[in-house]
Write a protein that holds these residues in place. Structure first.
Motif, PDB file in Angstrom:
ATOM      1  N   VAL A  94       0.862  -1.180   0.000  1.00  0.00           N
ATOM      2  CA  VAL A  94       0.000   0.000   0.000  1.00  0.00           C
ATOM      3  C   VAL A  94       0.901   1.233   0.000  1.00  0.00           C
ATOM      4  N   ASP A  95       0.885   1.990  -1.093  1.00  0.00           N
ATOM      5  CA  ASP A  95       1.762   3.153  -1.206  1.00  0.00           C
ATOM      6  C   ASP A  95       1.574   4.112  -0.033  1.00  0.00           C
ATOM      7  N   GLY A  96       2.689   4.418   0.633  1.00  0.00           N
ATOM      8  CA  GLY A  96       2.668   5.433   1.680  1.00  0.00           C
ATOM      9  C   GLY A  96       2.064   5.007   2.999  1.00  0.00           C
ATOM     10  N   ARG A  97       1.679   3.737   3.127  1.00  0.00           N
ATOM     11  CA  ARG A  97       0.940   3.320   4.330  1.00  0.00           C
ATOM     12  C   ARG A  97       1.738   3.560   5.609  1.00  0.00           C
ATOM     13  N   ASN A  98       2.958   3.041   5.669  1.00  0.00           N
ATOM     14  CA  ASN A  98       3.721   3.188   6.904  1.00  0.00           C
ATOM     15  C   ASN A  98       4.074   4.641   7.199  1.00  0.00           C
ATOM     16  N   MET A  99       4.344   5.402   6.163  1.00  0.00           N
ATOM     17  CA  MET A  99       4.642   6.820   6.367  1.00  0.00           C
ATOM     18  C   MET A  99       3.451   7.534   7.008  1.00  0.00           C
ATOM     19  N   VAL A 100       2.267   7.256   6.492  1.00  0.00           N
ATOM     20  CA  VAL A 100       1.052   7.877   7.031  1.00  0.00           C
ATOM     21  C   VAL A 100       0.771   7.370   8.446  1.00  0.00           C
ATOM     22  N   PHE A 101       0.825   6.049   8.629  1.00  0.00           N
ATOM     23  CA  PHE A 101       0.514   5.466   9.941  1.00  0.00           C
ATOM     24  C   PHE A 101       1.483   5.965  11.011  1.00  0.00           C
ATOM     25  N   PHE A 102       2.765   5.962  10.707  1.00  0.00           N
ATOM     26  CA  PHE A 102       3.747   6.345  11.722  1.00  0.00           C
ATOM     27  C   PHE A 102       3.662   7.837  12.036  1.00  0.00           C
ATOM     28  N   THR A 103       3.275   8.629  11.047  1.00  0.00           N
ATOM     29  CA  THR A 103       3.107  10.061  11.283  1.00  0.00           C
ATOM     30  C   THR A 103       1.922  10.311  12.213  1.00  0.00           C
ATOM     31  N   PHE A 104       0.817   9.630  11.967  1.00  0.00           N
ATOM     32  CA  PHE A 104      -0.343   9.785  12.849  1.00  0.00           C
ATOM     33  C   PHE A 104      -0.046   9.224  14.238  1.00  0.00           C
ATOM     34  N   ALA A 105       0.726   8.151  14.306  1.00  0.00           N
ATOM     35  CA  ALA A 105       1.117   7.610  15.606  1.00  0.00           C
ATOM     36  C   ALA A 105       1.946   8.632  16.376  1.00  0.00           C
ATOM     37  N   ALA A 106       2.798   9.368  15.666  1.00  0.00           N
ATOM     38  CA  ALA A 106       3.620  10.394  16.325  1.00  0.00           C
ATOM     39  C   ALA A 106       2.758  11.543  16.839  1.00  0.00           C
ATOM     40  N   VAL A 135      16.573   2.677   6.446  1.00  0.00           N
ATOM     41  CA  VAL A 135      16.878   4.032   5.978  1.00  0.00           C
ATOM     42  C   VAL A 135      15.622   4.906   5.980  1.00  0.00           C
ATOM     43  N   PHE A 136      14.472   4.322   5.659  1.00  0.00           N
ATOM     44  CA  PHE A 136      13.213   5.079   5.701  1.00  0.00           C
ATOM     45  C   PHE A 136      12.866   5.462   7.136  1.00  0.00           C
ATOM     46  N   ILE A 137      12.987   4.513   8.067  1.00  0.00           N
ATOM     47  CA  ILE A 137      12.655   4.786   9.470  1.00  0.00           C
ATOM     48  C   ILE A 137      13.543   5.899  10.015  1.00  0.00           C
ATOM     49  N   LYS A 138      14.828   5.834   9.740  1.00  0.00           N
ATOM     50  CA  LYS A 138      15.744   6.869  10.229  1.00  0.00           C
ATOM     51  C   LYS A 138      15.395   8.230   9.634  1.00  0.00           C
ATOM     52  N   SER A 139      15.040   8.235   8.355  1.00  0.00           N
ATOM     53  CA  SER A 139      14.658   9.482   7.692  1.00  0.00           C
ATOM     54  C   SER A 139      13.383  10.058   8.287  1.00  0.00           C
ATOM     55  N   LEU A 140      12.385   9.200   8.500  1.00  0.00           N
ATOM     56  CA  LEU A 140      11.115   9.670   9.053  1.00  0.00           C
ATOM     57  C   LEU A 140      11.298  10.162  10.483  1.00  0.00           C
ATOM     58  N   ASP A 141      12.154   9.494  11.245  1.00  0.00           N
ATOM     59  CA  ASP A 141      12.415   9.918  12.621  1.00  0.00           C
ATOM     60  C   ASP A 141      12.918  11.354  12.640  1.00  0.00           C
ATOM     61  N   THR A 156      12.623  -0.026  16.386  1.00  0.00           N
ATOM     62  CA  THR A 156      12.318  -1.117  15.450  1.00  0.00           C
ATOM     63  C   THR A 156      12.970  -2.407  15.959  1.00  0.00           C
ATOM     64  N   PRO A 157      12.380  -3.055  16.961  1.00  0.00           N
ATOM     65  CA  PRO A 157      13.004  -4.234  17.573  1.00  0.00           C
ATOM     66  C   PRO A 157      13.235  -5.390  16.605  1.00  0.00           C
ATOM     67  N   LEU A 158      12.480  -5.422  15.491  1.00  0.00           N
ATOM     68  CA  LEU A 158      12.558  -6.567  14.583  1.00  0.00           C
ATOM     69  C   LEU A 158      13.352  -6.267  13.309  1.00  0.00           C
ATOM     70  N   MET A 159      13.929  -5.074  13.211  1.00  0.00           N
ATOM     71  CA  MET A 159      14.485  -4.618  11.946  1.00  0.00           C
ATOM     72  C   MET A 159      15.437  -5.624  11.301  1.00  0.00           C
ATOM     73  N   TRP A 160      16.302  -6.235  12.086  1.00  0.00           N
ATOM     74  CA  TRP A 160      17.317  -7.129  11.505  1.00  0.00           C
ATOM     75  C   TRP A 160      17.067  -8.602  11.855  1.00  0.00           C
ATOM     76  N   LEU A 161      15.826  -8.916  12.212  1.00  0.00           N
ATOM     77  CA  LEU A 161      15.471 -10.296  12.551  1.00  0.00           C
ATOM     78  C   LEU A 161      14.702 -10.955  11.416  1.00  0.00           C
ATOM     79  N   ASP A 162      14.998 -12.227  11.137  1.00  0.00           N
ATOM     80  CA  ASP A 162      14.125 -12.969  10.235  1.00  0.00           C
ATOM     81  C   ASP A 162      12.973 -13.525  11.073  1.00  0.00           C
ATOM     82  N   LYS A 163      12.058 -14.235  10.432  1.00  0.00           N
ATOM     83  CA  LYS A 163      10.871 -14.694  11.154  1.00  0.00           C
ATOM     84  C   LYS A 163      11.214 -15.672  12.273  1.00  0.00           C
ATOM     85  N   ALA A 164      12.221 -16.514  12.059  1.00  0.00           N
ATOM     86  CA  ALA A 164      12.612 -17.444  13.117  1.00  0.00           C
ATOM     87  C   ALA A 164      13.111 -16.677  14.344  1.00  0.00           C
TER      88      ALA A 164
END
Length: 220
Positions: A94-106, A135-141, A156-164
């Motif tokens: 969904v284009d822009g979803r996280n950007m919009v959601f995280f902005t409203f969360a802020a 890079v997006f998260i750091k930019s938005l922050d 972002t506790p899961l940023m560098w974790l795979d599903k396992a």
């Protein structure tokens, strides 16, 4: 951090629920925020509310239906088949979803005096979604800090974790069974282990099987 407040962007799925438990260990006051954007697996909002209630977490659901009008996709349109084609973004993006959601969360976080925002994005198993990248998260922050002149920190506790590794984290938090049984990751809205056929279910189950095997080997 235990004296501070945090807002968790919460879908009721595996990743965000794991993040919710992660936040509860670190912050004195935690609230959850979810978004109703016309997702066809709307049962996730019901599960999110139940999880928040069970964990005694204040929970806000915001109406974001405008996003569905602007960005038609397989997550919001029941008449669109979920597809993944090599070299292309999945049509669940969904284009822009996280950007919009995280902005409203802020915005929500600032009103409650919280400066910590916890999100479950991951660059390891991110299906190529550009708004899940570090890079997006750091930019938005940086952008949110400048836009509102407020010291936000996006975690972002899961940023560098795979599903396992995400399942392992849930287990370390004492929440593996809770996450497995009470969350909704399935694109078809089926709780727990889901339909077993959609991309989200296959990724989730493959990670769980890998982690359980690794745990068994360690315990032997």
């Amino acid at each position: 951090m235990k004296q501070e407040k945090a807002v968790v962007v919460f879908s009721g799925g595996q990743d965000s629920t794991t993040c919710l438990f992660w936040a509860l260990e670190r912050f004195a006051h935690v609230e959850a925020i979810s978004f109703d954007y016309g997702q066809r697996h709307r049962t996730e909002l019901e599960h999110a509310s139940r999880i928040a209630e069970e964990l005694h977490i204040p929970h806000c659901i915001l109406d974001m239906s405008l996003l569905n009008q602007l960005a038609p996709n397989a997550l919001t349109r029941a008449d669109m088949e979920i597809k993944e084609e090599e070299g292309k973004l999945p049509n669940t993006f969904v284009d822009g979803r996280n950007m919009v959601f995280f902005t409203f969360a802020a915005i929500y976080a600032k009103q409650m005096g919280a400066r910590h925002i916890v999100v479950g994005v991951c660059e390891t198993d991110f299906s190529g979604y550009p708004d899940c990248r570090d890079v997006f998260i750091k930019s938005l922050d940086v952008t949110l800090n400048l836009a509102m002149d407020y010291p936000f920190v996006i975690h972002t506790p899961l940023m560098w974790l795979d599903k396992a590794a995400t399942w392992k984290l849930a287990d370390e938090l004492g929440a593996l069974s809770f996450v497995r049984e009470k969350t909704v990751t399935c694109y078809n809205g089926i709780a727990g282990d889901g339909c077993g056929e959609c991309p989200a279910c296959r990724l989730r189950m493959a990670g769980l099987e890998k982690y359980l095997l690794e745990r068994e080997e360690v315990q032997q």
